[in-house]
Design a protein around this motif. Structure first.
Motif, short mmCIF file in Angstrom:
data_model
loop_
_atom_site.label_atom_id
_atom_site.label_comp_id
_atom_site.label_asym_id
_atom_site.label_seq_id
_atom_site.Cartn_x
_atom_site.Cartn_y
_atom_site.Cartn_z
N ALA A 187 1.10 -0.31 7.72
CA ALA A 187 0.01 -0.88 8.52
C ALA A 187 -1.03 -1.55 7.65
O ALA A 187 -1.60 -2.58 8.03
CB ALA A 187 -0.63 0.23 9.36
N ARG A 188 -1.31 -0.98 6.48
CA ARG A 188 -2.26 -1.61 5.56
C ARG A 188 -1.69 -2.90 5.00
O ARG A 188 -2.43 -3.86 4.73
CB ARG A 188 -2.59 -0.66 4.40
N THR A 189 -0.38 -2.94 4.80
CA THR A 189 0.25 -4.12 4.22
C THR A 189 0.38 -5.25 5.23
O THR A 189 0.18 -6.42 4.90
CB THR A 189 1.65 -3.75 3.67
N HIS A 190 0.74 -4.89 6.46
CA HIS A 190 0.96 -5.88 7.51
C HIS A 190 -0.01 -5.61 8.65
O HIS A 190 0.26 -4.76 9.51
CB HIS A 190 2.40 -5.83 8.01
N GLY A 211 0.09 13.24 8.14
CA GLY A 211 0.52 12.32 7.10
C GLY A 211 -0.16 10.97 7.23
O GLY A 211 -0.57 10.37 6.23
N PHE A 212 -0.30 10.48 8.45
CA PHE A 212 -0.97 9.20 8.69
C PHE A 212 -2.44 9.29 8.29
O PHE A 212 -2.97 8.40 7.62
CB PHE A 212 -0.85 8.84 10.18
N LEU A 213 -3.12 10.37 8.68
CA LEU A 213 -4.55 10.52 8.41
C LEU A 213 -4.85 10.67 6.92
O LEU A 213 -5.87 10.19 6.44
CB LEU A 213 -5.10 11.74 9.16
N ARG A 219 0.43 -1.15 -0.99
CA ARG A 219 1.22 -2.09 -1.80
C ARG A 219 0.29 -3.06 -2.50
O ARG A 219 -0.59 -3.64 -1.87
CB ARG A 219 2.18 -2.87 -0.90
N PRO A 220 0.47 -3.25 -3.81
CA PRO A 220 -0.33 -4.27 -4.49
C PRO A 220 -0.14 -5.65 -3.86
O PRO A 220 0.93 -5.94 -3.30
CB PRO A 220 0.21 -4.26 -5.94
N GLN A 221 -1.17 -6.46 -3.92
CA GLN A 221 -1.06 -7.81 -3.35
C GLN A 221 0.04 -8.58 -4.03
O GLN A 221 0.22 -8.52 -5.25
CB GLN A 221 -2.38 -8.55 -3.52
N ARG A 222 0.83 -9.31 -3.21
CA ARG A 222 1.91 -10.12 -3.79
C ARG A 222 1.33 -11.25 -4.62
O ARG A 222 0.35 -11.85 -4.25
CB ARG A 222 2.77 -10.71 -2.66
#
Length: 338
Positions: A247-250, A325-327, A335-338
């Protein structure tokens, strides 16, 4: 069936049925590996099949078993996966495979005999980049039967078709998957940052780049649930933790179904914290317990008594572990920025 391009060297009886590469990430699968590979090679599929085993540093005789299988059958190749991580294994196997259709299969999956045939027919008929079916949880012990019931119930896992079934059609993600290699090449394969949720994440990228992911309920794969509460809690804790990383990545990939377990965990914790001062706070955790017991009665009718008694515990373990786990998913996993 719409035809795929034929290989000029293909035997006449296989024309129109493209060769398939079956990729299998393998770790500590000594007991099941030979049977799993034999099951793949015995598929009712007219075209050619190759199997690529990406073997991690196992603590049993998995490597020896894999090497023996490859030595006895030229259709099987073994490649190393020194990291032991699933997405790394999948990418290593994809790189070592050679066919235009790539099927992901787990080392202990039990495929129906027509699995690959149905997959190729569906790819041809729909133009999809990835097709997959149902994760059909089937238990043996009373606890496993309770988990299987929960994993095929909307109370346990929401409305995802690959868990609870449904009609064929476009989907966000599917179980395992049979891919066109062109789609894998287009998105760069599996993102090796994601220790969990790598299937959902890659299917998201396939869809974002214009591809179609298709759910085919005829592709029903038997799945053995975790054998005890501790293993089940660990599994769902990591599901929740890594789903938040996705969710943080997309951005925009979280909906109310995913937010329900963490919201329930927060509400119950709040109720317990305030209950010494406001006894009505116990209504929240108490209401959850009543709802879970009622849901267990509704969904567990076909189970033996020993499994029905486990079912409320299983539901609570899945919900609370996923939510916690989500919290608690740390930002350092992002994920590091591409």
């Amino acid at each position: 069936m719409k035809q795929f391009p034929d290989s000029p060297h293909a035997p006449a009886e296989t024309r129109g049925w493209p060769p398939i590469s079956v990729i299998m990430p393998v770790l500590n699968e000594e007991r099941h590996l030979r049977e799993a590979v034999e099951q793949v090679l015995a598929q009712d599929y007219p075209g050619e099949i190759e199997v690529v085993l990406a073997v991690g540093p196992s603590q049993d005789r998995t490597q020896e078993v894999a090497d023996a299988i490859a030595a006895s059958d030229r259709r099987v190749t073994v490649v190393p996966n020194p990291t032991g991580r699933t997405p790394n294994a999948l990418n290593a196997a994809i790189a070592a495979s050679r066919n235009g259709i790539v099927a992901r299969v787990d080392g202990h999956a039990m495929l129906p005999r027509d699995y690959l045939r149905v997959a190729v027919e569906t790819l041809a008929e729909t133009g999809a980049d990835n097709v997959g079916g149902i994760m059909a949880a089937e238990g043996i012990t009373p606890f496993e039967k309770a988990v299987a019931c929960a994993m095929t119930s909307k109370i346990g896992v929401g409305a995802a078709a690959f868990h609870v079934g449904g009609t064929a059609g476009p989907a966000d993600t599917v179980y395992l998957g049979v891919f066109r290699r062109s789609a894998l090449d287009r998105v760069g394969g599996y993102d090796e940052h994601f220790l969990r949720a790598q299937d959902w994440e890659m299917n998201h990228r396939i869809r974002q780049t214009g591809g179609l992911v298709w759910f085919q309920p005829r592709m029903r794969v038997s799945y053995r649930p975790r054998p005890n509460v501790k293993a089940l809690a660990k599994q769902y804790f990591h599901y929740g933790r890594w789903r938040r990383v996705v969710a943080r990545t997309h951005e925009g990939t979280i909906n109310l179904r995913y937010l329900a377990p963490p919201a329930a965990v927060l509400a119950m914790l709040l109720g317990l914290v305030v209950s010494p001062f406001f006894p009505l706070g116990l209504v929240i955790p108490g209401g959850y317990v009543v709802a879970i017991v009622a849901g267990s009665v509704l969904t567990g009718g076909g189970l033996p008594l020993s499994s029905r008694l486990w079912l409320p515990v299983v539901y609570a373990t899945m919900h609370c572990s996923w939510g916690w786990g989500f919290l608690t998913s740390p930002k350092k996993l992002s994920r590091p920025q591409r």
